[in-house]
Motif scaffolding. Structure first.
Motif: not given
Length: 405
Positions: A344, A346-348, A362, A366-368, A374, A377, A380
């Motif tokens: 994973d 994860l955007r944070a 995080p 977390q939808d891409s 993003f 963020a 990651l």
């Protein structure tokens, strides 16, 4: 074809990547380029003992007594020389950068000197060697000062000029061709139809490529039509692109034609699909000398994969020493459930605690597809496959997305 790990994918991509040839460019055009060979100094700097101050070249011992007169026997400015010699009781008026006359072993700066006609008195004594830059203080001829793989900025270019180079050998810039695919896409600035969205991936990928010293060929958007996709790919090959990046259409849907068409024009597939999230449907191969990297269509998946795989490829192909993607430690700011078989990213958000430690929290979603999230963020969070649940306060590894605090 089964899923492979992120580490294996990166290793395989880099193993088949080599730096491009070098070319000579002028100093003025070398900014931002990558040096292709070690540079040795062509000269010694300074090439002679030089004065660091405006003042008087003297024998230090003569300045120990303020009442002792010192005879001024001449003057020397930068770019000139004094043909005589400083002896006991004499001095030469000197300016910054001028060669120190023979016999002098110190500079009495003008603020500490009283001059009456051709006589000067030292208000303060100076020690031997004071305010004299010895020959070779900065560097000596033959000394390696700039290493191959160095990115040339204003400091490096100034140094190269001082080393007496007018041109520099730099790695050629690779050409990255970028092709977006999908009936649902329109270019930025166009009006989307009722079932369409604006294509954004190629803009972010292009900028990342240019930051890595690449030239970019934007091929536009190919609809879900095999002939039109093939035409776009042929444009990249005719332009002798070093890397072809495709965006979308590499998955297993009925309208995903990218991989099929690439095979028809001669692509040798190296691997397809990676055990990672976001970014599973990543594809790699080559058509002759052109490396092919098929990135997912979802915007965040595409950008994360570009960061993890395209960026190190470009850094290696341009001979850069730092391939990027370094991971640093941080403290987890919110608990995480156990992970599945995929690695994973994860955007944070990053903050600092009272002890100056980085805290990575995080985002809940977390939808891409969410570019706005993003963009917010800072890093990651990297979670290994099958990682156990993690609690707030535990240490995690992160990949910063920009400068940290």
């Amino acid at each position: 074809m089964s899923l492979i790990s992120v580490e294996e994918a990166k290793a395989r991509l880099l193993a088949s990547t080599y730096p491009l040839e070098a070319e000579m460019v002028s100093l003025l055009d070398a900014g931002g380029r990558i040096l292709a060979k070690d540079l040795c100094a062509e000269r010694t700097q300074p090439p002679f003992a030089a004065s660091a101050m405006d003042g008087y070249a003297v024998i230090a011992e003569d300045t120990n007594h303020s009442e002792r007169p010192i005879q001024v026997i001449g003057e020397v400015a930068a770019g000139q020389s004094f043909s005589g010699k400083v002896t006991k009781g004499s001095a030469v008026r000197i300016f910054t950068g001028a060669p120190v006359p023979d016999g002098a072993d110190a500079i009495l700066m003008q603020e500490n000197a009283d001059r009456e006609s051709n006589i000067v008195f030292a208000k303060q004594p100076v020690s031997k060697g004071k305010f004299i830059r010895p020959e070779g203080l900065d560097f000596s001829k033959g000394e390696v000062l700039l290493k191959s793989g160095t990115k040339l900025d204003y400091r490096e270019l100034s140094l190269a000029a001082s080393m007496n180079y007018s041109q520099l050998p730099v790695y050629k810039r690779p050409l990255v061709a970028i092709l977006a695919n999908g009936d649902e896409l329109v270019a930025p600035g166009e009006e989307p139809g009722p079932n369409q969205i604006v294509a954004s991936n190629q803009i972010g990928i292009a900028r990342l490529a240019r930051e890595c010293d690449a030239n970019v060929l934007l091929l536009g958007i190919a609809p879900d039509n095999k002939e039109q996709i093939a035409d776009k790919i042929k444009q990249a090959l005719e332009a002798k692109a070093d890397i072809l990046v495709t965006l979308g259409g590499a998955s297993v849907g009925d309208h995903d034609y990218i991989q099929e068409v690439l095979g028809q024009v001669g692509m040798s597939l190296e691997f397809w699909r990676i055990a990672m999230r976001p970014g599973k449907p990543l594809m790699a191969g080559h058509i002759g000398q052109t490396k092919v990297l098929g990135l997912p269509g979802n915007p965040v998946s595409s950008l994360v994969c570009a960061l993890l795989f395209l960026k190190p490829i470009l850094r290696k192909i341009t001979g850069q020493l730092d391939l990027g993607g370094e991971r640093v430690a941080a403290i987890l700011g919110a608990s995480l459930e156990e992970n599945d078989f995929r690695q994973d990213f994860l955007r944070a958000e990053l903050t600092e605690d009272n002890n100056g430690n980085l805290v990575a929290t995080p985002f809940a979603i977390q939808d891409s597809s969410m570019l706005s999230m993003f963009t917010k963020a800072h890093a990651l969070i990297v979670r290994k496959p099958n990682a156990p649940a993690a609690q707030t306060g535990e240490q995690v590894n992160i990949i910063p997305l920009g400068p940290t605090f």
